[in-house]
Write an enzyme that holds these catalytic residues in place. Structure first.
Site, PDB file in Angstrom:
ATOM      1  N   THR A  78       0.870  -1.311  -0.141  1.00 15.02           N
ATOM      2  CA  THR A  78       0.068  -0.096   0.008  1.00 15.02           C
ATOM      3  C   THR A  78       0.925   1.195  -0.104  1.00 15.02           C
ATOM      4  OG1 THR A  78      -0.198  -0.301   2.362  1.00 15.02           O
ATOM      5  CG2 THR A  78      -1.986  -1.112   1.034  1.00 15.02           C
ATOM      6  N   LYS A  96       3.874  -6.836   3.719  1.00 11.24           N
ATOM      7  CA  LYS A  96       3.695  -5.363   3.609  1.00 11.24           C
ATOM      8  C   LYS A  96       3.261  -4.735   5.001  1.00 11.24           C
ATOM      9  CE  LYS A  96       0.333  -3.428   3.511  1.00 11.24           C
ATOM     10  NZ  LYS A  96      -0.516  -2.534   4.109  1.00 11.24           N
ATOM     11  N   THR A 151       1.651  -9.062  12.018  1.00  8.06           N
ATOM     12  CA  THR A 151       2.216  -7.749  11.625  1.00  8.06           C
ATOM     13  C   THR A 151       1.012  -7.555  10.508  1.00  8.06           C
ATOM     14  OG1 THR A 151       3.790  -6.550  10.326  1.00  8.06           O
ATOM     15  CG2 THR A 151       3.760  -8.715   9.835  1.00  8.06           C
ATOM     16  N   GLU A 180       5.814   4.942   7.496  1.00 12.53           N
ATOM     17  CA  GLU A 180       5.457   5.845   6.752  1.00 12.53           C
ATOM     18  C   GLU A 180       6.092   7.241   7.012  1.00 12.53           C
ATOM     19  OE1 GLU A 180       1.025   4.541   5.862  1.00 12.53           O
ATOM     20  OE2 GLU A 180       1.335   5.855   7.348  1.00 12.53           O
ATOM     21  N   ASN A 210      -0.799  10.502   5.998  1.00  7.64           N
ATOM     22  CA  ASN A 210      -1.966  10.136   6.407  1.00  7.64           C
ATOM     23  C   ASN A 210      -3.239  11.433   6.668  1.00  7.64           C
ATOM     24  OD1 ASN A 210      -1.802   7.177   7.758  1.00  7.64           O
ATOM     25  ND2 ASN A 210       0.092   8.249   8.174  1.00  7.64           N
ATOM     26  N   THR A 212      -8.362  10.160   0.572  1.00 10.76           N
ATOM     27  CA  THR A 212      -8.820  10.748  -0.639  1.00 10.76           C
ATOM     28  C   THR A 212      -7.710  11.153  -1.773  1.00 10.76           C
ATOM     29  OG1 THR A 212      -8.488  12.766   0.739  1.00 10.76           O
ATOM     30  CG2 THR A 212     -10.757  12.058   0.497  1.00 10.76           C
TER      31      THR A 212
END
Length: 404
Positions: free
Chosen positions: A150, A176, A187, A273, A399, A404
């Site tokens: 992702t 992932k 995980t 991230e 995030n 969107t």
């Protein structure tokens, strides 16, 4: 034991693939993956303890009641969670895949990852299942890995080779995970294949033991996902003496699986991230293993400490603070802390008090992309390691508009 290429296809008898089927808007991104064994496998999984669970987890739990599976199918781009028809969709995906593979739907592990609460249309699966199955091949691990990603920026794919009973054996894996990472079972998503012959009972036992010291010791942001799952399939084609007890072969297999899962855990933490640094916190000389784990994970989940590491600030007080509010036994007056990296190592805290250090030297140490936090509690003989990452501006950017 040695690292080899091939990922989930490194073990004998496994094929894999990944394609774009239309779940994700970006046509350059694969969004559907499949892993298949030539023969029936012993299989086991661990799952998120989040009370809100993705529909695929509910279906997979039912399918694995007999401890057997032959395939894993996973989509990205949609978590299939909190949907009124989620379980029906997950079951339909299994049925479509089973028909194309000419196997039973109950022999399929199904998983999903992506946005929570968005309807998942069955159409992309219907129109692309034949293409997915026809593209299966012995070198398809990388494609399968891409299909489950992702916000990941790098692929997490490993394989090792080792010997059992004089036979050459393999374990391969893909995973992932980049955000919403604070597992309490396994995980984000990790799929492991092996050609080792091992009983259902021992397979379930070993993954529980390994997960406790690997995936459960990872945190990126403190959010436990609704879809976390680790699944292992063992087809026995290596023809080693089947592992039915915790004997020497069991320990060798466990060591190899532990190595794979540590690699995946570190890879997930480092690819957090927006992250720029991998943080490894090792706690030694604790009263118990649980105390060591609690302290280590408390430190790597501290937002203040993570932010300090992003800023290359040796603010060791935030480490002591994180230790201080965790539920573990220790003597504060004995705590010692070092910060280390390839650039060197500095002592920042001794006997629970600050230790004079050179700020310029500390900056050099913290400028590396992998930082070790070494905590000695001087209070016992147990140790544990946890993995995390720094907290950066980009985490909020990613995030802030994830859906969107």
């Amino acid at each position: 034991m040695k690292e080899v290429k091939g990922g989930v296809c490194a073990p004998l008898g496994f094929q894999a693939t990944g394609i774009h089927c239309g779940i994700r808007k970006n046509k350059t991104k694969k969004d559907l993956s499949l892993i298949v064994s030539d023969v029936m496998c012993h299989a086991a999984s661990t799952y998120t303890l989040n009370k809100v669970k993705g529909a695929p987890i509910v279906v997979t739990k039912q399918h694995l009641l007999n401890g057997e599976a032959k395939a894993i199918i996973c989509n990205s781009g949609n978590a299939n969670t909190c949907n009124p028809n989620g379980e029906d969709i997950a079951n339909q995906v299994c049925e479509l895949c089973a028909d194309a593979l000419n196997i039973k739907a109950d022999d399929i592990i199904v998983a999903s990852t992506g946005v929570i609460g968005q309807p998942l249309d069955i159409t992309p699966f219907q129109t692309h299942m034949d293409k997915l199955v026809s593209s299966l091949n012995n070198n398809g691990s990388e494609a399968a890995c891409e299909g489950i990603m992702t916000t990941d920026t790098v692929k997490k794919e490993y394989a090792v080779e080792f010997e059992l009973s004089g036979q050459t054996c393999h374990i391969g894996a893909i995973a992932k995970g980049s955000g919403m990472i604070h597992p309490n079972m396994a995980t984000m998503l990790a799929f492991v294949t092996t050609d080792v012959a091992i009983s259902k009972e021992m397979l379930n036992t070993v993954i529980q033991e390994v997960v406790a010291d690997t995936f459960n010791m990872v945190s990126v942001d403190g959010d436990t996902s609704t879809n976390d799952m680790l699944s292992v399939m063992a087809n026995g084609l290596a023809k080693n003496n089947i592992i039915i007890d915790k004997d020497a072969d069991y320990e060798v297999f466990k060591e190899a699986l532990m190595y794979i899962c540590i690699c995946l855990s570190k890879g997930i933490a480092k690819d957090g991230e927006g992250a720029t640094k991998l943080l490894t916190c090792t706690v030694s000389h604790a009263c118990s293993v649980q105390d060591a784990k609690t302290v280590a994970k408390s430190v790597i989940t501290s937002s203040l400490f993570k932010a300090a590491m992003f800023g290359k600030d040796a603010n060791w007080g935030r480490i002591l603070c994180a230790i201080g509010y965790c539920d573990a036994s220790y003597d504060v007056d004995k705590i010692e802390v070092h910060l280390a990296s390839q650039a060197g190592q500095i002592l920042v805290c001794q006997n629970g008090r600050g230790y004079p250090f050179d700020e310029d030297e500390a900056l050099k140490v913290l400028s590396e992309d992998e930082i070790d936090v070494l905590i000695n509690l001087h209070d016992g003989s147990h140790h544990a390691t946890a993995w995390g990452c720094d907290l950066t501006y980009d985490y909020v950017k990613i995030n802030g508009d994830y859906r969107t």
